[in-house]
Write an enzyme that holds these catalytic residues in place. Structure first.
Site, mmCIF file in Angstrom:
data_model
loop_
_atom_site.group_PDB
_atom_site.id
_atom_site.type_symbol
_atom_site.label_atom_id
_atom_site.label_comp_id
_atom_site.label_asym_id
_atom_site.label_seq_id
_atom_site.Cartn_x
_atom_site.Cartn_y
_atom_site.Cartn_z
ATOM 1 N N TYR A 167 -12.596 -1.914 -3.081
ATOM 2 C CA TYR A 167 -13.056 -1.988 -1.691
ATOM 3 C C TYR A 167 -14.570 -1.824 -1.567
ATOM 4 C CZ TYR A 167 -8.258 -2.047 0.072
ATOM 5 O OH TYR A 167 -6.970 -2.414 0.381
ATOM 6 N N ASN B 275 -1.879 0.321 6.826
ATOM 7 C CA ASN B 275 -1.352 -0.933 7.374
ATOM 8 C C ASN B 275 -0.498 -1.730 6.388
ATOM 9 O OD1 ASN B 275 -3.404 -1.819 5.786
ATOM 10 N ND2 ASN B 275 -4.556 -2.842 7.405
ATOM 11 N N LYS C 18 0.831 -1.203 0.000
ATOM 12 C CA LYS C 18 0.000 0.000 0.000
ATOM 13 C C LYS C 18 0.875 1.268 0.000
ATOM 14 C CE LYS C 18 -3.877 -2.305 2.349
ATOM 15 N NZ LYS C 18 -4.839 -2.189 3.494
ATOM 16 N N HIS D 73 -2.015 -5.422 1.622
ATOM 17 C CA HIS D 73 -3.298 -6.112 1.455
ATOM 18 C C HIS D 73 -3.020 -7.591 1.254
ATOM 19 C CE1 HIS D 73 -7.277 -7.172 -0.069
ATOM 20 N NE2 HIS D 73 -6.648 -7.868 -1.008
ATOM 21 N N GLU E 254 -9.553 -10.529 -7.354
ATOM 22 C CA GLU E 254 -8.635 -9.398 -7.182
ATOM 23 C C GLU E 254 -7.465 -9.478 -8.165
ATOM 24 O OE1 GLU E 254 -9.766 -8.904 -2.441
ATOM 25 O OE2 GLU E 254 -7.744 -9.559 -2.964
HETATM 26 N N1 UDP Z 1 -9.563 -0.386 7.552
HETATM 27 C C1 UDP Z 1 -9.601 0.799 8.264
HETATM 28 N N2 UDP Z 1 -10.260 0.802 9.471
HETATM 29 C C2 UDP Z 1 -10.865 -0.317 9.975
HETATM 30 C C3 UDP Z 1 -10.821 -1.502 9.235
HETATM 31 C C4 UDP Z 1 -10.171 -1.502 8.026
HETATM 32 O O1 UDP Z 1 -9.067 1.810 7.831
HETATM 33 O O2 UDP Z 1 -11.455 -0.240 11.080
HETATM 34 C C5 UDP Z 1 -8.851 -0.412 6.258
HETATM 35 C C6 UDP Z 1 -7.472 -1.070 6.365
HETATM 36 O O3 UDP Z 1 -6.578 -0.431 5.459
HETATM 37 C C7 UDP Z 1 -7.781 -2.495 5.932
HETATM 38 C C8 UDP Z 1 -8.815 -2.260 4.823
HETATM 39 O O4 UDP Z 1 -9.601 -1.179 5.312
HETATM 40 O O5 UDP Z 1 -6.630 -3.182 5.491
HETATM 41 C C9 UDP Z 1 -9.705 -3.436 4.512
HETATM 42 O O6 UDP Z 1 -10.304 -3.887 5.723
HETATM 43 P P1 UDP Z 1 -10.395 -5.443 6.070
HETATM 44 O O7 UDP Z 1 -11.306 -5.583 7.225
HETATM 45 O O8 UDP Z 1 -10.704 -6.218 4.832
HETATM 46 O O9 UDP Z 1 -8.913 -5.770 6.595
HETATM 47 P P2 UDP Z 1 -7.752 -6.650 5.960
HETATM 48 O O10 UDP Z 1 -8.395 -7.786 5.198
HETATM 49 O O11 UDP Z 1 -6.949 -5.734 5.065
HETATM 50 O O12 UDP Z 1 -6.939 -7.138 7.126
HETATM 51 MG MG MG Z 2 -9.852 -7.763 3.742
#
Ligand code: UDP
Ligand code: MG
Length: 139
Positions: free
Chosen positions: A51, A114, A11, A117, A128
């Site tokens: 997303y 974070n 990212k 992905h 994806e």
């Molecule tokens: N995200 C965020 N706040 C949250 C949860 C998710 O900003 O409370 C963002 C974060 O960058 C995350 C992405 O949205 O990686 C997608 O969320 P997901 O729950 O799918 O998490 P991941 O699969 O990336 O661990």
């Molecule tokens: Mg996810």
């Protein structure tokens, strides 16, 4: 048999913070091989679509803004049990909850910014991957 491929993005914060090399090293040292890779920048439209599942969540607009704020690296990775093992390698969405030595524990700034992905299922890995790569870009 499980699909042995997953999809990842480094990212914008990973690129901004100079962590490309270290993160790719962690990925290849964990046994993943690279089947496709590109340095690119998501348009607002692409980030919204990628997303879309989160469109009702309070963090959606911020997520789209962040994911379009700079370049990313998109990649398809291959390994036995790729989806699950890659999720283990990246760690919890929130780096403060991520296991030590995971990519997010080492390189993520926050739950939003974070670092990486990782697809959450074989089906999403396929969707994806096809979202980002044409068949001639996948090896
Ligand atoms: N995200 C965020 N706040 C949250 C949860 C998710 O900003 O409370 C963002 C974060 O960058 C995350 C992405 O949205 O990686 C997608 O969320 P997901 O729950 O799918 O998490 P991941 O699969 O990336 O661990
Ligand atoms: Mg996810």
């Amino acid at each position: 048999m499980a699909n042995n491929r997953t999809f990842t993005m480094l990212k914008p914060d990973s690129i901004e913070n100079g962590n490309i090399g270290n993160i790719i090293s962690m990925i290849t040292e964990a046994g993943f091989s690279i089947k496709a890779m590109k340095f690119t920048r998501l348009s607002e439209q692409q980030a919204k679509e990628f997303y879309a599942v989160h469109s009702e969540r309070p963090f959606y607009n911020e997520l789209v803004e962040y994911m379009t704020s700079g370049p990313i690296i998109a990649a398809i990775l291959e390994k036995n049990n790729a989806v699950e093992d890659f999720r283990t390698l990246i760690g919890n969405t929130d780096p403060s909850l991520a296991e030590k030595n995971t990519i997010r524990a080492k390189y993520a700034e926050s739950k939003g910014r974070n670092a990486v992905h990782g697809s959450d299922s074989d089906e999403n890995a396929r969707i994806e991957s096809e979202f980002h790569f044409s068949s001639s870009e996948i090896f």
